[in-house]
Design a protein around this motif. Structure first.
Motif, short mmCIF file in Angstrom:
data_model
loop_
_atom_site.label_atom_id
_atom_site.label_comp_id
_atom_site.label_asym_id
_atom_site.label_seq_id
_atom_site.Cartn_x
_atom_site.Cartn_y
_atom_site.Cartn_z
N SER A 181 0.82 -1.14 -0.05
CA SER A 181 -0.13 0.02 -0.05
C SER A 181 0.83 1.44 0.07
N GLN A 183 -8.56 0.87 2.91
CA GLN A 183 -7.81 2.39 2.57
C GLN A 183 -7.23 2.19 1.17
N LEU A 208 -7.76 4.17 -2.44
CA LEU A 208 -6.59 5.29 -2.35
C LEU A 208 -6.90 6.10 -3.74
#
Length: 105
Positions: A10, A51, A55
């Motif tokens: 991530s 998340q 993004l």
């Protein structure tokens, strides 16, 4: 594939803040996208996964789901939605995934 290093998938972003997921969805790469999502599922918490899937890119605020919608790929869109992608996400111009789908390839 067995990795000996803990890669924070991530956190891998280019200068446009495109993640590997953004790139794989934009290029309509199903196998790569599936690998990235599976890897994220095993290395991120559920909150971190959501998340990561949601993004937004730096300049225009596109999510990976915007890209799969633009490319007209229902299989990848379902994969993202089933793992927590926000179907109501808006980009920086206020455009949702349905609008992007109508403009797409």
């Amino acid at each position: 594939l067995e990795l000996k290093v803990d890669i924070k998938i991530s956190q891998i972003l280019d200068e446009r803040e495109y993640s590997l997921l953004h790139e794989s969805c934009f290029t309509n790469s199903e196998e790569i996208t599936e690998f990235i999502v599976k890897y994220a599922q095993t290395t991120l918490t559920l909150a971190q996964l959501h998340q990561f899937l949601n993004l937004k890119t730096k300049e225009q605020g596109f999510t990976a789901l915007h890209f799969t919608s633009f490319k007209g790929n229902p299989r990848l869109s379902r994969l993202l939605l089933n793992n927590g992608a926000d179907k109501f996400a808006l980009n920086n111009m206020g455009i949702n995934v349905v609008h992007v789908a109508a403009q797409g390839d």
